[in-house]
Write a protein that holds these residues in place. Structure first.
Motif, PDB file in Angstrom:
ATOM      1  N   GLY A  59      -0.835  -8.256  -0.216  1.00  0.00           N
ATOM      2  CA  GLY A  59      -1.164  -6.852   0.017  1.00  0.00           C
ATOM      3  C   GLY A  59       0.051  -5.985  -0.253  1.00  0.00           C
ATOM      4  N   ILE A  60      -0.157  -4.872  -0.934  1.00  0.00           N
ATOM      5  CA  ILE A  60       0.948  -3.964  -1.265  1.00  0.00           C
ATOM      6  C   ILE A  60       0.568  -2.559  -0.824  1.00  0.00           C
ATOM      7  CG2 ILE A  60       2.315  -2.959  -3.147  1.00  0.00           C
ATOM      8  CD1 ILE A  60       1.824  -5.612  -4.682  1.00  0.00           C
ATOM      9  N   THR A  61       1.353  -1.996   0.092  1.00  0.00           N
ATOM     10  CA  THR A  61       1.035  -0.653   0.568  1.00  0.00           C
ATOM     11  C   THR A  61       2.243   0.263   0.479  1.00  0.00           C
ATOM     12  OG1 THR A  61      -0.046   0.591   2.348  1.00  0.00           O
ATOM     13  CG2 THR A  61       1.588  -1.028   3.021  1.00  0.00           C
ATOM     14  N   GLY A  62       1.998   1.534   0.563  1.00  0.00           N
ATOM     15  CA  GLY A  62       3.042   2.547   0.456  1.00  0.00           C
ATOM     16  C   GLY A  62       2.396   3.872   0.113  1.00  0.00           C
ATOM     17  N   VAL A  63       3.022   4.952   0.521  1.00  0.00           N
ATOM     18  CA  VAL A  63       2.410   6.260   0.300  1.00  0.00           C
ATOM     19  C   VAL A  63       2.443   6.644  -1.181  1.00  0.00           C
ATOM     20  CG1 VAL A  63       2.933   7.100   2.614  1.00  0.00           C
ATOM     21  CG2 VAL A  63       4.599   7.404   0.791  1.00  0.00           C
ATOM     22  N   PRO A  64       1.605   7.596  -1.588  1.00  0.00           N
ATOM     23  CA  PRO A  64       1.636   8.075  -2.974  1.00  0.00           C
ATOM     24  C   PRO A  64       3.045   8.540  -3.336  1.00  0.00           C
ATOM     25  CG  PRO A  64      -0.272   8.970  -1.823  1.00  0.00           C
ATOM     26  CD  PRO A  64       0.574   8.271  -0.790  1.00  0.00           C
ATOM     27  N   GLY A  65       3.513   8.160  -4.492  1.00  0.00           N
ATOM     28  CA  GLY A  65       4.835   8.591  -4.933  1.00  0.00           C
ATOM     29  C   GLY A  65       5.904   7.532  -4.739  1.00  0.00           C
TER      30      GLY A  65
END
Lengths: 329, 329
Positions: A59-65
């Motif tokens: 799983g890879i997450t992070g905010v836009p940008g």
């Protein structure tokens, strides 16, 4: 001209031969949500199940940008250079309204999308996060049956979706930027504690020093967290996906995690727990939907919420009242 | 000799006059769970509601050994010296089996228990955390109607109970010890992010220096967290409950929190959200209980979980099957 209808068992056969067109077409069936397809969908999933479960799900997450697409492009291409077959899926509840805000723009993965050993699929649309998550879970099974041994699942770290993705992956990676505070990055509280690794992206040029600083701070912070059930100590890494720096080290870390958790049986244990979680989650979602979607309940719930706001009732009295109405319907 | 039966409206009248015997007796009715008492219970709660909601509700969590009882003794006595009326309740799911592992031993609060303006009630027993939590929520209303303006709710930070207590309090305080790592302290992941303040207890004698060190580390860690919805920045404080050091400062901090969140309307907003949460939570709990408690479902669920372990089915196929059975029953 109508597409020729293919039998489920033929689709299964083609999928297990690694046919990406058959894979795509079957995932479309999963996503269609049409009742007339349900039987075919069940047959396809059932046929694929014996060939599934052999992949590593990340799983890879992070905010836009934060550079998720660039990271997946670099990471995916590196994995393919190692001889792996990489499928990229997404869970993005916001896109069920906007119809695809992540992975919609495949041009940001222009190398990966051309690879024979890559399969990229945008987030399915759906009217609920639970529905979107279910489709993604079922798509994972099909991708695995098609021989994809590494499944990357992208999500945005600003809502409930990352919890869903955390519950369907073996390793959970949080992408962050140095410098920008969490308040600017919009990361939801609690996500940091779910991460098996934090990767500080864009650690290049002038950003390198702040990134080193951030790495040290996050290390100290993670150190204060309680030990994880897996025995794994979450790591902090630097990367520049754009300049393909740090990618190999991140893969080595994930491989070490896989090795360690397979050795202590946590890997298989976690998957079984996830499957049980999804069974109960699905039942509970449907029980709730059956209750709250009744028109009479909708009306009365609004009234009771109003009464609660005015301190005219307690949550428990109101709940008993609503359950009694549903029973009498 | 049987106790004389008192009418609900008389109990309500006595409660609102601050009668602790009437308060105790009414809470016993709430806790009895006997169907024959349900009508009286509803009448008492309804009668108390107009007098409730005027208190400050403080949740206090920390693992066994951190000094919760000593802290509550010192903190409660200090509040009473300020002219406050203090009720102490507890939510401890483990005690529903062991029948009261926290607040059972009132000797650890020997001063507080003698105070006219204090009311101490051990954790209710119950067969589910949801049930225990509901009883505690209803007891809060009665305590408030009896004029208790500060409600302390104790819990242990090792399970789901602290989430429940977090959802029924205005301010959430986590007690910790310096030196001992979280792994030793057994604190569950995620609790730190729920805390409005971390208090490092037993910061006296030889412990003082490590406590200062821990304070500085936690401050840095909290700084990395995203901003809270309330706009409040979680604080880290030192205390020695045994030597009554730091107690006033902790109260001043909580007062500052109350003032700030009442000024920006977060206080009232949070209470309304909590009430709505409990309404939905109660409904969902009962929907689930109705489903899972059916004998046929119990049997079939076990079979499906086994099939999932053996990769013979997917969570979604299994869920659909179980829901169909329930419908056909």
């Amino acid at each position: 001209l109508r597409k020729k209808k293919i039998k489920p068992q033929d689709l299964v056969k083609q999928i297990t031969q690694g046919n990406k067109t058959a894979l795509s077409r079957s995932i479309t069936l999963i996503e269609s949500q049409q009742v007339k397809h349900q039987e075919s969908v069940n047959a396809i999933i059932e046929g694929c199940l014996p060939f599934a479960n052999q992949s590593l799900r990340i799983g890879i997450t992070g905010v836009p940008g934060v550079g998720k697409s660039t990271f997946i492009e670099a990471f995916g291409n590196y994995l393919i250079s190692l001889g792996k077959k990489v499928a990229v899926l997404a869970v993005d509840p916001s896109s069920s309204v906007s119809h695809g805000s992540i992975l919609g723009d495949k041009t940001r993965m222009e190398e990966l999308v051309k690879q024979e050993n890559a399969f990229i699929r945008p987030t399915p649309s759906g009217d609920s996060l639970g529905g979107v998550a279910q489709k993604t879970r079922e798509s994972i099974i099909l991708c695995e049956a098609a021989g994809f041994d590494t499944i990357l699942i992208e999500t945005v770290g600003v809502g409930q979706s990352e919890t869903m993705v955390h519950s369907m992956t073996d390793f959970f990676l949080l992408l962050k930027l140095a410098g920008a505070g969490d308040e600017l990055q919009g990361i939801k509280r609690g996500i940091m504690e779910m991460a098996d690794a934090i990767v500080i992206n864009k650690a290049d040029g002038e950003n390198k020093k702040p990134a080193e600083q951030a790495k040290s701070e996050f290390r100290k912070a993670l150190h204060l967290y309680p030990e994880t059930e897996s025995g794994w100590k979450p790591k902090v890494k630097l990367a520049s996906a754009l300049h393909q720096i740090g990618i190999e080290e991140i893969w080595n870390m994930i491989s070490a995690y896989e090795k360690a958790t397979k050795a202590n049986d946590f890997f298989q244990h976690k998957r079984q727990e996830q499957n049980k979680f999804w069974l109960l989650q699905t039942i509970n979602d449907r029980l709730k939907a059956n209750f709250y979607q009744q028109p009479k309940i909708k009306t009365e719930l609004k009234k009771q919420l109003k009464a609660i706001e005015n301190n005219e009732t307690t949550p428990f009295v109101a709940a008993t009242y609503l359950l009694k109405i549903a029973k009498d319907l």
